[in-house]
Design a protein around this motif. Structure first.
Motif, short mmCIF file in Angstrom:
data_model
loop_
_atom_site.label_atom_id
_atom_site.label_comp_id
_atom_site.label_asym_id
_atom_site.label_seq_id
_atom_site.Cartn_x
_atom_site.Cartn_y
_atom_site.Cartn_z
N GLY A 145 0.81 -1.21 0.00
CA GLY A 145 0.00 0.00 0.00
C GLY A 145 0.85 1.26 0.00
O GLY A 145 0.57 2.21 -0.75
N ALA A 146 1.89 1.28 0.84
CA ALA A 146 2.78 2.44 0.88
C ALA A 146 3.52 2.62 -0.45
O ALA A 146 3.70 3.75 -0.93
CB ALA A 146 3.78 2.28 2.02
N MET A 147 3.93 1.51 -1.06
CA MET A 147 4.60 1.58 -2.37
C MET A 147 3.66 2.12 -3.44
O MET A 147 4.07 2.88 -4.32
CB MET A 147 5.11 0.20 -2.76
CG MET A 147 6.22 -0.34 -1.88
SD MET A 147 6.59 -2.08 -2.27
CE MET A 147 7.77 -2.48 -0.97
N SER A 148 2.39 1.73 -3.37
CA SER A 148 1.40 2.22 -4.33
C SER A 148 1.23 3.73 -4.21
O SER A 148 1.05 4.43 -5.21
CB SER A 148 0.06 1.52 -4.11
OG SER A 148 0.17 0.13 -4.32
N ALA A 149 1.27 4.23 -2.97
CA ALA A 149 1.16 5.67 -2.75
C ALA A 149 2.31 6.41 -3.45
O ALA A 149 2.11 7.45 -4.08
CB ALA A 149 1.16 5.97 -1.26
N ALA A 150 3.52 5.86 -3.34
CA ALA A 150 4.68 6.47 -3.99
C ALA A 150 4.52 6.45 -5.51
O ALA A 150 4.80 7.43 -6.20
CB ALA A 150 5.95 5.75 -3.57
N LEU A 151 4.07 5.31 -6.04
CA LEU A 151 3.89 5.17 -7.49
C LEU A 151 2.91 6.20 -8.02
O LEU A 151 3.19 6.91 -9.00
CB LEU A 151 3.39 3.75 -7.80
CG LEU A 151 2.95 3.48 -9.24
CD1 LEU A 151 4.12 3.62 -10.19
CD2 LEU A 151 2.33 2.09 -9.36
N VAL A 152 1.77 6.32 -7.37
CA VAL A 152 0.72 7.24 -7.84
C VAL A 152 1.16 8.69 -7.68
O VAL A 152 1.02 9.51 -8.60
CB VAL A 152 -0.59 6.99 -7.08
CG1 VAL A 152 -1.63 8.06 -7.43
CG2 VAL A 152 -1.14 5.60 -7.40
N TRP A 153 1.74 9.02 -6.51
CA TRP A 153 2.08 10.42 -6.24
C TRP A 153 3.16 10.96 -7.17
O TRP A 153 3.00 12.04 -7.76
CB TRP A 153 2.52 10.58 -4.79
CG TRP A 153 3.09 11.94 -4.49
CD1 TRP A 153 4.39 12.25 -4.22
CD2 TRP A 153 2.37 13.18 -4.49
NE1 TRP A 153 4.52 13.61 -4.03
CE2 TRP A 153 3.29 14.20 -4.20
CE3 TRP A 153 1.04 13.51 -4.70
CZ2 TRP A 153 2.92 15.53 -4.11
CZ3 TRP A 153 0.67 14.86 -4.61
CH2 TRP A 153 1.61 15.84 -4.32
N PHE A 154 4.26 10.24 -7.31
CA PHE A 154 5.35 10.76 -8.13
C PHE A 154 4.97 10.81 -9.61
O PHE A 154 5.42 11.70 -10.34
CB PHE A 154 6.62 9.92 -7.93
CG PHE A 154 7.27 10.15 -6.60
CD1 PHE A 154 7.70 11.41 -6.22
CD2 PHE A 154 7.42 9.11 -5.69
CE1 PHE A 154 8.27 11.63 -4.99
CE2 PHE A 154 8.00 9.33 -4.45
CZ PHE A 154 8.42 10.58 -4.10
N THR A 155 4.14 9.87 -10.05
CA THR A 155 3.66 9.91 -11.43
C THR A 155 2.80 11.14 -11.67
O THR A 155 2.97 11.86 -12.66
CB THR A 155 2.86 8.63 -11.76
OG1 THR A 155 3.70 7.48 -11.57
CG2 THR A 155 2.38 8.66 -13.21
#
Length: 212
Positions: free
Chosen positions: A160-170
């Motif tokens: 879940g935390a990794m998904s947050a990074a993926l979505v935010w930086f994109t």
């Protein structure tokens, strides 16, 4: 079937918990986000910058959940080195941003200062890995909370935390161009540089002034 369904719901709960905490930590303004925003506005090596941020965050989250954060916390020398080294880098980055903010012909100078691929890679790595806050937030805090979720559940939390990074930086990198019409005037760039410089210097000050 009901047991399987309840298990899936429980795992989803851990995923959402990691997503929420990860987003809360990553979205907060800092050196990494400021750099990604700048590169997105300038349309310089956006894909590379976003990819490096996502990969670094993913590896750091995984390391924290796996227990590296707890091990680092028991080594005061490593914490101090990260603290002072990071403060020095953030102060330098902030002063450089302020120099750009007060420089005449800011847009013309900025247009001629394109980063090559190697420079862009080294810069985003430095902004990401030389900032102690990334270790305090991502490795120590996320790692500590994730490790408390259980042997299987902690990896759903990490996902879940990794998904947050993926979505935010994109969104931040590729969405910055939507703001580009605000930055056609030198005053807008100077304002952005001034804010970035203030954020960097504030982060450096908090690192220096915090208790050892």
């Amino acid at each position: 079937m009901a047991v399987i369904h309840e298990k899936e719901i429980a795992l989803l709960t851990y995923y959402l918990k990691g997503l929420g905490l990860g987003a809360g930590l990553i979205v907060a303004i800092g050196s990494q986000n400021a750099h990604v925003l700048r590169m997105g506005l300038q349309r310089q090596h956006v894909a590379l910058t976003v990819l490096v941020c996502i990969v670094c965050e993913t590896l750091l989250i995984a390391a924290g959940v796996a227990g590296v954060g707890a091990a680092i916390e028991r080594q005061p020398l490593l914490v101090d080195l990260a603290r002072w080294g990071g403060a020095s880098f953030l102060a330098w980055y902030g002063l450089r941003a302020w120099r750009s903010a007060f420089a005449p012909q800011a847009l013309q100078a900025r247009a001629s200062a394109q980063l090559n691929l190697r420079q862009a890679l080294l810069t985003v790595l430095a902004v990401t890995l030389l900032n102690p806050h990334v270790y305090l937030d991502t490795v120590l805090l996320l790692g500590t909370v994730g490790a408390q979720q259980g042997p299987q559940q902690k990896w759903w939390f990490a996902a879940g935390a990794m998904s947050a990074a993926l979505v935010w930086f994109t969104l931040l990198g590729f969405g910055a161009r939507l703001l580009s019409h605000w930055f056609v005037k030198p005053a807008a760039w100077r304002m952005l540089d001034g804010v970035i410089g203030a954020v960097m210097l504030l982060l450096a000050a908090t690192l220096i002034l915090q208790p050892g």
